[in-house]
Design a protein around this motif. Structure first.
Motif, PDB file in Angstrom:
ATOM      1  N   LEU A  14       2.889   1.390   6.627  1.00 48.30           N
ATOM      2  CA  LEU A  14       3.063   2.311   5.501  1.00 48.30           C
ATOM      3  C   LEU A  14       4.264   3.225   5.707  1.00 48.30           C
ATOM      4  CD1 LEU A  14       0.285   1.210   4.694  1.00 48.30           C
ATOM      5  CD2 LEU A  14      -0.436   3.564   4.215  1.00 48.30           C
ATOM      6  N   LEU A  15       4.412   3.760   6.912  1.00 52.36           N
ATOM      7  CA  LEU A  15       5.495   4.707   7.166  1.00 52.36           C
ATOM      8  C   LEU A  15       6.869   4.042   7.162  1.00 52.36           C
ATOM      9  CD1 LEU A  15       3.852   6.947   9.889  1.00 52.36           C
ATOM     10  CD2 LEU A  15       4.701   7.720   7.669  1.00 52.36           C
ATOM     11  N   ILE A  16       6.973   2.866   7.765  1.00 48.28           N
ATOM     12  CA  ILE A  16       8.257   2.154   7.794  1.00 48.28           C
ATOM     13  C   ILE A  16       8.737   1.873   6.366  1.00 48.28           C
ATOM     14  CG2 ILE A  16       9.358  -0.052   8.365  1.00 48.28           C
ATOM     15  CD1 ILE A  16       7.653  -0.056  10.937  1.00 48.28           C
ATOM     16  N   VAL A  17       7.842   1.343   5.547  1.00 43.69           N
ATOM     17  CA  VAL A  17       8.208   1.029   4.162  1.00 43.69           C
ATOM     18  C   VAL A  17       8.507   2.309   3.387  1.00 43.69           C
ATOM     19  CG1 VAL A  17       7.329   0.097   1.982  1.00 43.69           C
ATOM     20  CG2 VAL A  17       6.978  -1.167   4.119  1.00 43.69           C
ATOM     21  N   THR A  25       4.300   4.997  -4.929  1.00 40.56           N
ATOM     22  CA  THR A  25       3.805   3.878  -5.745  1.00 40.56           C
ATOM     23  C   THR A  25       4.021   2.553  -5.024  1.00 40.56           C
ATOM     24  OG1 THR A  25       4.263   5.081  -7.797  1.00 40.56           O
ATOM     25  CG2 THR A  25       4.039   2.698  -7.961  1.00 40.56           C
ATOM     26  N   ILE A  26       5.166   2.419  -4.379  1.00 40.20           N
ATOM     27  CA  ILE A  26       5.495   1.175  -3.677  1.00 40.20           C
ATOM     28  C   ILE A  26       4.803   1.089  -2.324  1.00 40.20           C
ATOM     29  CG2 ILE A  26       7.383  -0.132  -2.606  1.00 40.20           C
ATOM     30  CD1 ILE A  26       9.236   1.115  -4.764  1.00 40.20           C
ATOM     31  N   ALA A  27       4.824   2.170  -1.564  1.00 39.80           N
ATOM     32  CA  ALA A  27       4.392   2.111  -0.161  1.00 39.80           C
ATOM     33  C   ALA A  27       2.881   2.191   0.027  1.00 39.80           C
ATOM     34  CB  ALA A  27       5.064   3.235   0.630  1.00 39.80           C
ATOM     35  N   PHE A  28       2.148   2.734  -0.951  1.00 43.62           N
ATOM     36  CA  PHE A  28       0.698   2.912  -0.802  1.00 43.62           C
ATOM     37  C   PHE A  28      -0.014   1.889  -1.673  1.00 43.62           C
ATOM     38  CE2 PHE A  28      -2.495   6.621  -0.070  1.00 43.62           C
ATOM     39  CZ  PHE A  28      -3.434   5.724   0.392  1.00 43.62           C
ATOM     40  N   PRO A  29      -0.475   0.785  -1.103  1.00 42.41           N
ATOM     41  CA  PRO A  29      -1.163  -0.240  -1.887  1.00 42.41           C
ATOM     42  C   PRO A  29      -2.399   0.330  -2.578  1.00 42.41           C
ATOM     43  CG  PRO A  29      -0.614  -1.056   0.304  1.00 42.41           C
ATOM     44  CD  PRO A  29      -0.367   0.416   0.322  1.00 42.41           C
TER      45      PRO A  29
END
Length: 319
Positions: free
Chosen positions: A75-78, A103-107
């Motif tokens: 999550l953090l890398i993305v 929105t993108i990083a947290f599924p």
């Protein structure tokens, strides 16, 4: 394998479709979803995760410790990479960049995690879903809240804004007070203490917890129905990162750290879930509604039918 994919995904997309239909036909107000969001995030989901985790044997919880590390890394890398692109390449404002990045990083763990994993791994899947939500709630969520607060301070020009470090600490303090964090933590305390959760607790909370997955999927479909779709390079970028690159990043971390495959495959499938609505919820509370985030949520969710099917086909254990 085809049966497994259908079993895992059909309930997910039926729930999404019903919410989308209700919103488009104006059977349910898709502009004001605060009440449904409160029902899901402050009651149904925290209670479901509490009961499921509290019933989990202590040994199983300890064995899943590496899952939190891998998910946090993914999550953090993305998040950091996407935020850099939003600011430097797409030149979005600080607040809009934060909303789009989350929105993108947290599924969409909250809505899709349980109905996706339970058909594959059984009721024990509630634990990795809870871990995933907790990890996101104490890492990238408070970071996003801090960035939004910085944006608001700059927009309102209320003197010199507080330092980013202080804002992050304040936001982190707020996030750990939320039921979505407290529920899983209390469940972990009960399970790790070796206390046996009385059966009457599960029975008493049953009507509420049984509605969790359905409410989450319906709410997501409802929010999708209100989002305009304007395809652009940022939407394509966000969808590619969310649906394809993030699970591959997590796969790389699993292989790098030698995580047991039973745990690793859960991490990969969880991060293959499409974009979540937390970014839009956080942004709406601050008056931030970037159209690119709504479009990314819609496109990622629709294409998730294909990318999730491929992820299940490639990585899910055969039944």
């Amino acid at each position: 394998m085809v049966t497994l994919i259908i079993t895992a995904l059909l309930p997910v997309y039926i729930g999404l479709a019903l919410g989308f239909f209700a919103g488009k036909r104006h059977l349910v107000d898709n502009q004001n979803v605060a009440s449904l969001n409160v029902l899901l995030m402050q009651f149904a989901l925290p209670l479901t995760l509490f009961v499921s985790i509290a019933r989990t044997p202590q040994r199983v919880i300890i064995e899943n410790g590496p899952l939190a590390l891998v998910l946090a890394g993914g999550l953090l890398i993305v998040y950091l990479a996407v935020f850099y692109v939003q600011r430097r390449v797409y030149r979005l404002s600080l607040g809009d960049s934060a909303v789009q990045t989350l929105t993108i990083a947290f599924p969409n763990f909250a809505s899709i995690g349980l109905p996706l994993l339970i058909p594959i791994f059984g009721q024990s899947a509630a634990l990795p879903v809870a871990i995933a939500i907790a990890v996101g709630s104490i890492t990238i969520s408070p970071l996003t809240l801090a960035l939004i607060e910085m944006h608001r301070a700059q927009e309102n020009q209320h003197g010199q804004p507080a330092s980013a470090a202080r804002q992050f600490i304040v936001a982190l303090g707020h996030s750990v007070q939320k039921p979505i964090f407290i529920g899983p933590v209390l469940g972990l305390v009960v399970a790790l203490s070796g206390i046996s959760l009385p059966a009457i607790v599960g029975t008493a909370l049953g009507p509420m917890t049984s509605a969790t997955a359905g409410v989450g999927l319906f709410l997501t479909g409802l929010m999708l129905s209100a989002q305009p779709i304007h395809l652009g390079s940022n939407v394509v970028f966000g969808t590619l990162v969310k649906n394809v690159i993030q699970p591959l990043v997590v796969l790389g971390l699993v292989l790098l750290f030698g995580i047991p495959w039973q745990i690793g495959v859960q991490a990969v499938l969880l991060t293959a879930i499409p974009a979540g609505f937390f970014g839009l919820v956080f942004g709406a509370s601050a008056g931030l509604r970037p159209p690119v985030s709504g479009a990314t949520l819609v496109v990622s969710s629709v294409l998730g039918a294909i990318t999730l099917s491929l992820a299940i086909y490639v990585w899910a254990p055969a039944h």
